[in-house]
Design an enzyme around this catalytic site. Structure first.
Site, short mmCIF file in Angstrom:
data_model
loop_
_atom_site.label_atom_id
_atom_site.label_comp_id
_atom_site.label_asym_id
_atom_site.label_seq_id
_atom_site.Cartn_x
_atom_site.Cartn_y
_atom_site.Cartn_z
N HIS A 236 -21.13 -7.91 -15.82
CA HIS A 236 -19.70 -7.75 -15.51
C HIS A 236 -19.39 -8.15 -14.05
O HIS A 236 -18.57 -9.03 -13.78
CB HIS A 236 -19.30 -6.26 -15.63
CG HIS A 236 -19.59 -5.62 -16.94
ND1 HIS A 236 -18.90 -5.90 -18.10
CD2 HIS A 236 -20.48 -4.65 -17.25
CE1 HIS A 236 -19.37 -5.13 -19.08
NE2 HIS A 236 -20.31 -4.36 -18.60
O1 RIB Z 1 -16.89 -1.76 -17.24
C1 RIB Z 1 -17.81 -2.38 -16.36
C2 RIB Z 1 -17.60 -1.91 -14.96
O2 RIB Z 1 -17.83 -0.52 -14.89
C3 RIB Z 1 -18.60 -2.55 -13.96
O3 RIB Z 1 -17.98 -2.70 -12.72
C4 RIB Z 1 -19.70 -1.52 -13.88
O4 RIB Z 1 -20.35 -1.53 -12.60
C5 RIB Z 1 -18.93 -0.24 -14.03
O5 RIB Z 1 -18.44 0.11 -12.76
#
Ligand code: RIB
Ligand code: CA
Length: 302
Positions: A236
């Site tokens: 992500h």
């Molecule tokens: O949904 C993914 C996000 O949530 C990413 O930034 C992960 O690090 C968590 O913070």
């Protein structure tokens, strides 16, 4: 002008991979920590541990939001481990050996570098919401662009069927930011679920032996354990970081994105309405996964 990035982050395993990636590209201007994947204390300690490991303690740290504007966060420890870095339990360096700044520093570097600084937000949006409340219009208009890892527009969420973690953690802050009319790109689950770190990637990294790569391998294997279902771990935050450098990695579509605050079932949902007069933001709808993974891996292996 080389890229200059202020990173709002809640390290977190994928945050850590994004920090390593941006540090190797020498584009990190400051690290701005927030509560999210863990408490502000733990996330800030993890920023210190990472800068120590990277030998980049000249990068200033700004300790940001300790709690969300919306609700008391209950983070899910097992995703990122008790220490927030995959239970790697790196030693905590001495705080006096770091450069500590505050929100005024962020405002001053934005004003001193109009149009040059990108803010990348890879945690809850509380820090950005506070900046919107505190900074002048002139300062805000000097931000080159805001890249946000967050939201799920045409796919289900990952905390509830409707909401993604960074938005769900502080929907009030998210609504303030996403309707602020500032130039921004939303890197949501719609595309981050298409970029997956696998055991094969980890083996390539650890084959280049170094304390940093050993750490990356150990931390990433913990992350993969939590994501057993997909035989890998979602990248992500590294994708959001990479988009700040090369926006051609993704395809975007303009939407007016609002955030649901008053429906307990859909609390934190980011929903699109095509509305002419509303502020539109570029939402990532597709990604060149191979091009991103090559960029990410080649940078980590530098
Ligand atoms: O949904 C993914 C996000 O949530 C990413 O930034 C992960 O690090 C968590 O913070
Ligand atoms: Ca994060």
């Amino acid at each position: 002008m080389p890229y200059q990035i202020i990173l709002s982050t809640d390290p977190g395993i994928d945050d850590a991979l994004a920090i390593i990636f941006l540090s190797k590209l020498k584009v990190l201007k400051a690290i701005w920590t927030t509560v999210g994947n863990n408490t502000l204390e733990v996330c800030t300690h993890n920023a210190m541990k990472l800068l120590e490991l990277l030998g980049r303690k000249e990068i200033p740290i700004i300790k940001g939001a300790a709690q969300s504007l919306s609700l008391n966060l209950d983070f899910i420890a097992e995703v990122h481990g008790k220490d927030g870095l995959g239970n790697t339990f790196l030693p905590l360096p001495d705080a006096s050996s770091f450069i500590w700044k505050n929100l005024d520093y962020i405002i001053s570097i934005l004003e001193e570098n109009p149009g040059e600084i990108t803010i990348v937000s890879i945690g809850p949006l509380t820090n950005l919401a506070i900046l919107l409340q505190k900074a002048s219009k002139k300062t805000l208009n000097s931000i080159k662009e805001i890249i946000i890892m967050g939201g799920a527009v045409n796919v289900p969420g990952n905390v509830t069927p409707y909401a993604e973690f960074n938005i769900y953690s502080d929907p009030k802050a998210a609504k303030l930011v996403l309707t602020s009319k500032l130039p921004m790109i939303l890197v949501g689950l719609d595309i981050t679920h298409k970029v997956i770190l696998t055991e094969a990637h980890i083996q390539v990294i650890e084959a280049k032996r170094s304390p940093l790569n050993e750490f990356i391998a150990k931390m990433s294997r913990y992350y993969l354990k939590f994501h057993k279902r997909i035989q890998g771990g979602y990248l992500h935050d590294p994708l959001a970081a990479a988009v700040a450098i090369d926006p051609s990695l993704i395809t975007t579509q303009d939407f007016f994105i609002d955030v649901i605050l008053d429906d307990p079932l859909k609390f934190g949902q980011t929903y699109p309405t095509k509305s002419r007069e509303a502020p539109v933001i570029s939402v990532g709808v597709d990604v060149n996964s191979e091009k991103f993974l090559n960029f990410f891996m080649n940078t980590l292996l530098k």
